[in-house]
Design a protein around this motif. Structure first.
Motif, PDB file in Angstrom:
ATOM      1  N   HIS A   1       0.806  -1.221   0.000  1.00  0.00           N
ATOM      2  CA  HIS A   1       0.000   0.000   0.000  1.00  0.00           C
ATOM      3  C   HIS A   1       0.841   1.274   0.000  1.00  0.00           C
ATOM      4  CE1 HIS A   1      -3.290  -2.732   0.919  1.00  0.00           C
ATOM      5  NE2 HIS A   1      -4.098  -1.751   0.597  1.00  0.00           N
ATOM      6  N   GLU A   2       2.167   1.106   0.034  1.00  0.00           N
ATOM      7  CA  GLU A   2       3.033   2.287   0.033  1.00  0.00           C
ATOM      8  C   GLU A   2       2.865   3.043  -1.279  1.00  0.00           C
ATOM      9  OE1 GLU A   2       7.006   0.854   0.725  1.00  0.00           O
ATOM     10  OE2 GLU A   2       6.599   0.411   2.825  1.00  0.00           O
TER      11      GLU A   2
ATOM     12  N   GLU B   1      -1.557   6.430  -1.618  1.00  0.00           N
ATOM     13  CA  GLU B   1      -2.182   7.727  -1.320  1.00  0.00           C
ATOM     14  C   GLU B   1      -1.625   8.822  -2.225  1.00  0.00           C
ATOM     15  OE1 GLU B   1      -2.840   8.956   2.735  1.00  0.00           O
ATOM     16  OE2 GLU B   1      -2.698   6.878   3.404  1.00  0.00           O
TER      17      GLU B   1
ATOM     18  N   VAL C   1      -9.441   6.405  -1.448  1.00  0.00           N
ATOM     19  CA  VAL C   1      -8.206   6.333  -0.673  1.00  0.00           C
ATOM     20  C   VAL C   1      -8.522   6.173   0.815  1.00  0.00           C
ATOM     21  CG1 VAL C   1      -6.126   7.577   0.031  1.00  0.00           C
ATOM     22  CG2 VAL C   1      -6.830   7.583  -2.358  1.00  0.00           C
ATOM     23  N   ALA C   2      -9.508   6.919   1.311  1.00  0.00           N
ATOM     24  CA  ALA C   2      -9.883   6.819   2.725  1.00  0.00           C
ATOM     25  C   ALA C   2     -10.436   5.427   3.025  1.00  0.00           C
ATOM     26  CB  ALA C   2     -10.909   7.892   3.077  1.00  0.00           C
TER      27      ALA C   2
ATOM     28  N   ARG D   1      -7.536   2.982   3.047  1.00  0.00           N
ATOM     29  CA  ARG D   1      -6.766   3.136   4.284  1.00  0.00           C
ATOM     30  C   ARG D   1      -7.482   2.428   5.443  1.00  0.00           C
ATOM     31  NH1 ARG D   1      -7.136   8.500   5.363  1.00  0.00           N
ATOM     32  NH2 ARG D   1      -5.960   8.936   3.480  1.00  0.00           N
ATOM     33  N   SER D   2      -8.800   2.541   5.496  1.00  0.00           N
ATOM     34  CA  SER D   2      -9.587   1.890   6.540  1.00  0.00           C
ATOM     35  C   SER D   2      -9.511   0.367   6.433  1.00  0.00           C
ATOM     36  CB  SER D   2     -11.050   2.343   6.436  1.00  0.00           C
ATOM     37  OG  SER D   2     -11.850   1.634   7.330  1.00  0.00           O
TER      38      SER D   2
ATOM     39  N   LEU E   1      -7.075  -1.353   4.984  1.00  0.00           N
ATOM     40  CA  LEU E   1      -5.705  -1.726   5.324  1.00  0.00           C
ATOM     41  C   LEU E   1      -5.532  -1.792   6.836  1.00  0.00           C
ATOM     42  CD1 LEU E   1      -2.696  -2.240   4.764  1.00  0.00           C
ATOM     43  CD2 LEU E   1      -2.401   0.253   4.638  1.00  0.00           C
ATOM     44  N   LYS E   2      -6.019  -0.779   7.537  1.00  0.00           N
ATOM     45  CA  LYS E   2      -5.903  -0.762   8.999  1.00  0.00           C
ATOM     46  C   LYS E   2      -6.621  -1.965   9.612  1.00  0.00           C
ATOM     47  CE  LYS E   2      -6.452   2.169  12.970  1.00  0.00           C
ATOM     48  NZ  LYS E   2      -7.416   2.377  13.907  1.00  0.00           N
TER      49      LYS E   2
END
Length: 143
Positions: free
Chosen positions: A71-72, A75, A84-85, A88-89, A91-92
């Motif tokens: 995922h690097e 963004e 993107v948000a 990110r969610s 991925l977390k």
């Protein structure tokens, strides 16, 4: 009363038949147990399961690391996109799940090794305590 005397009380009086029999150690072909007459224990499965838990722990940690590296730069390359948000969610969430799996497997590995150790020590203690038990018809058999 010694351990040997307690075991003798369970096995039965001298000259009499056993008062207790484990199904898994039965010599009786009609019992349906399929036993061999010898109750055996092995710590192998516990040790093997511990190794499997450790392998899974390692793979979960590795997967978490690979997922993060994958995922690097996302963004920076997707500036302005609403996804993107959400990404990110997700991925977390996966990082937390993989961390939980890793942590649980680490604890499970230790617990399984403890059982293997305790079972082995228990088996040694039982074997030692049975040495003094006289089993009718087995007096000549070496223990």
């Amino acid at each position: 009363m010694s351990d040997a005397e307690r075991w003798q009380g369970l096995v039965g009086p001298t000259g009499g038949g056993p008062v207790m029999r484990l199904a898994s150690a039965s010599n009786d072909a009609g019992s349906g147990s399929g036993g061999t007459g010898r109750l055996k224990h092995s710590k192998g499965p516990w040790t093997s399961a511990s190794g499997t838990a450790d392998d899974l722990r390692t793979r979960a940690a590795t997967s978490r690391s690979v997922l993060g590296r994958g995922h690097e730069g996302v963004e920076a390359g997707a500036v302005g996109l609403g996804s993107v948000a959400a990404l990110r969610s997700v991925l977390k969430s996966w990082e937390e799940r993989l961390q939980a799996v890793r942590d649980e497997c680490e604890q499970l590995k230790g617990n399984l090794l403890t059982v293997a150790k305790e079972m082995g020590e228990s088996e040694t203690g039982v074997k030692s305590s049975l040495k003094g038990v006289q089993v009718p018809g087995k007096a000549d058999e070496k223990r």
